[in-house]
Design a protein around this motif. Structure first.
Motif, mmCIF file in Angstrom:
data_model
loop_
_atom_site.group_PDB
_atom_site.id
_atom_site.type_symbol
_atom_site.label_atom_id
_atom_site.label_comp_id
_atom_site.label_asym_id
_atom_site.label_seq_id
_atom_site.Cartn_x
_atom_site.Cartn_y
_atom_site.Cartn_z
ATOM 1 N N TRP A 144 0.823 -1.210 0.000
ATOM 2 C CA TRP A 144 0.000 0.000 0.000
ATOM 3 C C TRP A 144 0.858 1.261 0.000
ATOM 4 C CZ3 TRP A 144 -5.217 0.904 -0.310
ATOM 5 C CH2 TRP A 144 -6.038 -0.223 -0.356
ATOM 6 N N GLN A 145 1.960 1.262 0.737
ATOM 7 C CA GLN A 145 2.760 2.476 0.838
ATOM 8 C C GLN A 145 3.453 2.831 -0.473
ATOM 9 O OE1 GLN A 145 3.210 -0.319 2.517
ATOM 10 N NE2 GLN A 145 5.367 -0.977 2.545
ATOM 11 N N ASP A 146 3.538 1.867 -1.392
ATOM 12 C CA ASP A 146 4.185 2.128 -2.685
ATOM 13 C C ASP A 146 3.196 2.504 -3.782
ATOM 14 O OD1 ASP A 146 6.592 1.505 -1.518
ATOM 15 O OD2 ASP A 146 6.535 -0.599 -2.143
ATOM 16 N N ARG A 147 1.914 2.500 -3.480
ATOM 17 C CA ARG A 147 0.927 2.730 -4.537
ATOM 18 C C ARG A 147 0.773 4.195 -4.915
ATOM 19 N NH1 ARG A 147 -3.903 -1.569 -2.870
ATOM 20 N NH2 ARG A 147 -2.515 -3.354 -2.607
ATOM 21 N N LEU A 148 0.959 5.116 -3.957
ATOM 22 C CA LEU A 148 0.793 6.539 -4.271
ATOM 23 C C LEU A 148 1.799 7.021 -5.307
ATOM 24 C CD1 LEU A 148 -0.705 9.144 -3.801
ATOM 25 C CD2 LEU A 148 0.782 9.603 -1.830
ATOM 26 N N PRO A 149 3.111 6.706 -5.165
ATOM 27 C CA PRO A 149 4.049 7.106 -6.238
ATOM 28 C C PRO A 149 3.681 6.523 -7.592
ATOM 29 C CG PRO A 149 5.245 6.454 -4.263
ATOM 30 C CD PRO A 149 3.822 6.079 -4.043
ATOM 31 N N LEU A 150 3.224 5.282 -7.603
ATOM 32 C CA LEU A 150 2.831 4.666 -8.869
ATOM 33 C C LEU A 150 1.561 5.292 -9.422
ATOM 34 C CD1 LEU A 150 3.565 0.927 -8.048
ATOM 35 C CD2 LEU A 150 4.871 2.432 -9.548
#
Length: 338
Positions: A203-209
């Motif tokens: 989840w923490q990597d989804r915003l940059p993507l």
């Protein structure tokens, strides 16, 4: 010089009006990519072509985007395996059959509630009918742009993204794929990942993507939107509005005139009701509906955006069907009332 100033003002007004809704559509597409279980959503869609077309036409209530924002969402749904009737039904109906546009139309035509009701009914009839017609084609890939068709779910062999080594390419890449090769996370290639990439991304990597995908789609669709808006502005200045108005007094010519105006004026569906209101006293109800129904489905501004999904031949079929059905419904209304 005055014509240049008028054209430039029109161009800027179209861009300023359309960009926020394009952003909304790109945001919805990216959220759909990373935060929505698309397979469950697609599984809920009816398999029957007619019911699928009807369900797709009503999806605008879940994704309230106009004709600038429906393209990235429809493209995303196609890439994730939604049926053709659902995708085309959504593509044509979403700009009109959504809460924002219905509310705006009611605000403009409060004294003519039949305009509000018939706009929704006619849009639903046309979008469902066109979607059912296209559902007869079992394999839609010949009608789709190659970049989109290559990544359709039923393509067994996915093409390589580039001959350039991944480490020498710019952008975001997802590693650890079944093929053993890194996959570029762009607007088209990322959509081809199976299963849904959100299942593999923390989840923490989804915003940059999410931001990366939005930038990719804005770069592609934004430039096309600018060119379409420029073309619409040039035509509006070159063709005097008085000429259009002069042929729009009869029950037939008024519909044709407003149909043309709806395709040329390229005004956003969230505010087009207020523009059409200025013609309500001089044009027939059928003509007003022709403008309100046809414009959101196809105009010069959205032409380039639609061509990111369909080949030119398919675009011709699509536009011809929309024009025919719009003319039949609105002319019948005019002749029946008169």
């Amino acid at each position: 010089m005055s014509q240049f100033n008028s054209g430039f003002t029109l161009f800027l007004s179209l861009i300023v009006e359309a960009i926020p809704f394009l952003l909304l559509g790109v945001l919805a597409s990216s959220v759909l990519l990373l935060f929505v279980n698309e397979q469950r959503l697609i599984a809920l869609m009816p398999k029957n072509p007619f019911l699928g077309a009807l369900a797709g036409s009503l999806l605008g209530f879940l994704f309230p985007v106009c004709e600038c924002g429906n393209v990235p969402v429809a493209r995303r749904l196609l890439l994730q395996g939604v049926s053709v009737p659902v995708a085309i039904g959504f593509l044509l109906a979403a700009p009109t059959i959504n809460p924002v546009v219905i509310w705006a139309t009611w605000t403009a035509f409060r004294d003519q509630p039949e305009i509000v009701v018939l706009r929704v009914v006619f849009s639903l009839i046309i979008s469902t009918t066109v979607a059912c017609v296209f559902s007869v084609q079992k394999d839609m890939r010949p009608f789709l742009q190659p970049a989109l068709a290559r990544w359709m779910p039923d393509v067994l062999v996915q093409p390589s993204l580039s001959d350039t080594p991944a480490l020498l390419q710019t952008g975001t890449f997802l590693l650890g794929q079944p093929s053993g090769q890194p996959v570029a996370f762009d607007a088209v290639a990322a959509a081809a990942l199976r299963p849904n990439p959100k299942a593999k991304i923390p989840w923490q990597d989804r915003l940059p993507l999410l931001l990366e995908n939005m930038v990719q789609e804005l770069r592609e669709l934004g430039g096309i939107l600018v060119l379409g808006s420029l073309l619409a502005a040039v035509i509006q200045v070159a063709v005097p509005r008085e000429w259009v108005l002069s042929i729009g007094q009869g029950p037939v010519t008024s519909v044709i005139a407003m149909l043309i105006l709806g395709g040329v004026i390229s005004i956003c569906s969230t505010v087009d009701a207020f523009f059409a209101l200025s013609f309500a006293t001089t044009f027939t109800s059928g003509a007003i509906l022709a403008f309100l129904v046809f414009g959101p489905m196809f105009d010069l501004k959205s032409l380039g955006l639609l061509l990111t999904i369909f080949r030119p031949r398919a675009m011709i079929y699509l536009v011809v069907l929309i024009v025919q059905l719009t003319l039949i419904l609105t002319l019948f209304m005019n002749l029946h009332v008169s």
